[in-house]
Design a protein around this motif. Structure first.
Motif, PDB file in Angstrom:
ATOM      1  N   UNK A 217       0.821  -1.214   0.000  1.00 51.82           N
ATOM      2  CA  UNK A 217       0.000   0.000   0.000  1.00 51.82           C
ATOM      3  C   UNK A 217       0.854   1.263   0.000  1.00 51.82           C
ATOM      4  N   UNK A 218       1.997   1.203   0.703  1.00 49.20           N
ATOM      5  CA  UNK A 218       2.886   2.364   0.707  1.00 49.20           C
ATOM      6  C   UNK A 218       3.575   2.529  -0.644  1.00 49.20           C
ATOM      7  N   UNK A 219       4.008   1.438  -1.216  1.00 47.10           N
ATOM      8  CA  UNK A 219       4.713   1.508  -2.500  1.00 47.10           C
ATOM      9  C   UNK A 219       3.771   1.976  -3.613  1.00 47.10           C
ATOM     10  N   UNK A 220       2.513   1.525  -3.567  1.00 45.98           N
ATOM     11  CA  UNK A 220       1.544   1.906  -4.606  1.00 45.98           C
ATOM     12  C   UNK A 220       1.038   3.334  -4.431  1.00 45.98           C
ATOM     13  N   UNK A 221       1.239   3.921  -3.234  1.00 43.52           N
ATOM     14  CA  UNK A 221       0.746   5.263  -2.972  1.00 43.52           C
ATOM     15  C   UNK A 221      -0.652   5.291  -2.394  1.00 43.52           C
ATOM     16  N   UNK A 222      -1.229   4.119  -2.120  1.00 35.54           N
ATOM     17  CA  UNK A 222      -2.563   4.065  -1.524  1.00 35.54           C
ATOM     18  C   UNK A 222      -2.567   4.718  -0.146  1.00 35.54           C
ATOM     19  N   UNK A 223      -1.470   4.522   0.593  1.00 33.56           N
ATOM     20  CA  UNK A 223      -1.289   5.216   1.859  1.00 33.56           C
ATOM     21  C   UNK A 223       0.058   5.935   1.818  1.00 33.56           C
ATOM     22  N   UNK A 224       0.195   6.969   2.628  1.00 36.60           N
ATOM     23  CA  UNK A 224       1.424   7.772   2.623  1.00 36.60           C
ATOM     24  C   UNK A 224       2.170   7.693   3.947  1.00 36.60           C
ATOM     25  N   UNK A 225       1.535   7.130   4.965  1.00 37.03           N
ATOM     26  CA  UNK A 225       2.190   6.954   6.257  1.00 37.03           C
ATOM     27  C   UNK A 225       1.585   5.741   6.936  1.00 37.03           C
ATOM     28  N   UNK A 226       2.438   4.957   7.610  1.00 35.46           N
ATOM     29  CA  UNK A 226       1.925   3.788   8.305  1.00 35.46           C
ATOM     30  C   UNK A 226       2.780   3.437   9.502  1.00 35.46           C
ATOM     31  N   UNK A 227       2.126   2.997  10.572  1.00 36.67           N
ATOM     32  CA  UNK A 227       2.842   2.295  11.626  1.00 36.67           C
ATOM     33  C   UNK A 227       3.459   1.065  10.970  1.00 36.67           C
ATOM     34  N   UNK A 228       4.708   0.756  11.350  1.00 34.38           N
ATOM     35  CA  UNK A 228       5.425  -0.257  10.561  1.00 34.38           C
ATOM     36  C   UNK A 228       6.611  -0.788  11.343  1.00 34.38           C
ATOM     37  N   UNK A 229       7.046  -1.972  10.973  1.00 34.67           N
ATOM     38  CA  UNK A 229       8.250  -2.547  11.548  1.00 34.67           C
ATOM     39  C   UNK A 229       9.458  -2.147  10.711  1.00 34.67           C
ATOM     40  N   UNK A 230      10.608  -2.078  11.354  1.00 30.76           N
ATOM     41  CA  UNK A 230      11.819  -1.591  10.678  1.00 30.76           C
ATOM     42  C   UNK A 230      12.136  -2.378   9.413  1.00 30.76           C
ATOM     43  N   UNK A 231      12.023  -3.695   9.469  1.00 28.20           N
ATOM     44  CA  UNK A 231      12.335  -4.502   8.291  1.00 28.20           C
ATOM     45  C   UNK A 231      11.358  -4.286   7.159  1.00 28.20           C
ATOM     46  N   UNK A 232      10.086  -4.203   7.487  1.00 28.76           N
ATOM     47  CA  UNK A 232       9.074  -3.923   6.465  1.00 28.76           C
ATOM     48  C   UNK A 232       9.326  -2.567   5.821  1.00 28.76           C
ATOM     49  N   UNK A 233       9.736  -1.593   6.645  1.00 26.82           N
ATOM     50  CA  UNK A 233      10.030  -0.260   6.123  1.00 26.82           C
ATOM     51  C   UNK A 233      11.193  -0.301   5.147  1.00 26.82           C
ATOM     52  N   UNK A 234      12.227  -1.089   5.473  1.00 22.17           N
ATOM     53  CA  UNK A 234      13.362  -1.155   4.560  1.00 22.17           C
ATOM     54  C   UNK A 234      12.974  -1.805   3.241  1.00 22.17           C
ATOM     55  N   UNK A 235      12.186  -2.857   3.317  1.00 24.44           N
ATOM     56  CA  UNK A 235      11.762  -3.525   2.087  1.00 24.44           C
ATOM     57  C   UNK A 235      10.898  -2.589   1.233  1.00 24.44           C
TER      58      UNK A 235
END
Length: 345
Positions: A217-235
């Motif tokens: 969802x972040x990569x597609x632009x559907x959302x612009x901010x999310x609570x997230x884990x560090x590894x997911x954020x890096x990916x």
């Protein structure tokens, strides 16, 4: 924090444990979705002859409920450090005699008998990292290193936010912003946490704790901010470079996930073989390279890709305030449930 990932002192000699080439049976694994490198499963099955079956859960609350129902035939489960004392107290996991499992000596010393398992009898570390939030800086280019951005977002981010749908995770983040202990038993303090979450709610587009869905969802632009884990954020940032991971000045949640064996596991021998496999440096590094989280296995750093070692999401900056998740009392958990129910009604 950097020394968690680097090899400390001398590297313990490590060779892959001897796994019978034609071992029989299956291994039933219960884990977060997408939370193990597929190559590891393939390698273990090929080396051991043991077929691995994987089921996924979407929150620690789901895991707890499943174990209370009898474990559903799982041999291995993965859980965060705050849940282990709960599982032990309620008799939901077995002792695993970890010190006698091949590869135990590869565990970084500080993780062998941690605060959540002081005798080292019930768990071995799997991966560790932080849990904050990430922002698409092409949408918002201001300072992101404050929790106020997540809970009281500016106009460009409003309606474009994903928040965790796990009560424990969402409340833990909101508690830091509210300036109260996450495991508080004081209803007045927890009301402050609820106020923070209610303030955020009108701006939240989705509530989800599914790592893959958050990343997509972040990569597609559907959302612009999310609570997230560090590894997911890096990916996610690997796929869209404008995505940046925050280290809030108020504090970053830190966690350590661990491997446990549910009470009454059908095949504890196969469970121990799998644990031994995961404690080899190459296996641990494979997981770190794929999932972008730090592991607790000495010698693995030699096999971790350079770009992963350099990633800001993997290593908190100097001076970052880390708040490790704690085990809450029954009274505090009841308050969590009341806060979450009130938020979602």
């Amino acid at each position: 924090m950097k020394k968690f990932l680097s090899t400390t002192g001398f590297v313990l000699a490590c060779v892959a444990p001897s796994i019978a080439a034609h071992a029989a049976g299956t291994l039933n694994l219960y884990i977060w979705s997408g939370y193990i490198a597929p190559d590891l499963i393939a390698q273990f099955q090929q080396q051991s002859g043991i077929k691995v079956n994987i089921d996924n859960y979407d929150s620690e609350e789901t895991l707890l409920a499943k174990l209370k129902q009898g474990g559903a035939g799982y041999d291995i489960a993965v859980t965060n450090q705050a849940m282990i004392p709960v599982f032990v107290r309620e008799g939901l996991i077995d002792k695993i005699d970890a010190a006698n499992i091949p590869g135990y000596g590869n565990i970084t010393a500080r993780f062998r008998k941690p605060q959540w398992d002081p005798t080292g009898e019930y768990s071995v570390p799997y991966l560790w990292g932080t849990m904050n939030f990430a922002v698409d800086t092409s949408v918002y280019s201001g300072d992101i290193n404050t929790l106020k951005l997540l809970f009281n977002p500016p106009a460009p981010l409003q309606g474009k936010i994903n928040m965790f749908d796990s009560a424990d995770d969402a409340i833990s983040l909101a508690a830091i912003e509210a300036g109260v202990p996450a495991c508080s038993e004081d209803p007045k303090q927890m009301q402050k946490v609820l106020d923070v979450l209610k303030q955020q709610k009108p701006f939240v587009k989705t509530y989800s704790s599914k790592a893959g869905a958050i990343r997509e969802s972040m990569v597609s632009g559907e959302i612009a901010m999310s609570a997230i884990w560090s590894g997911t954020a890096q990916r996610a940032s690997d796929l869209k470079h404008s995505i940046r991971y925050a280290y809030p000045k108020e504090g970053s949640l830190a966690w350590v996930d661990n491997i446990v064996v549910p009470k009454g596991a059908p095949d504890i021998d196969n469970a121990k073989k799998f644990i031994a496999f995961l404690l080899t440096p190459k296996a641990a590094a494979t997981n770190t390279n794929f999932l972008k989280y730090q592991n607790a296995v000495d010698g693995s750093n030699a096999f971790v890709a350079d770009d992963v070692k350099r990633a800001p999401e993997l290593t908190p900056p100097a001076g970052a305030k880390l708040v490790f998740k704690q085990t809450c009392s029954t009274a505090a958990i009841r308050l969590h449930d009341r806060v979450w129910t009130d938020l979602l009604k």
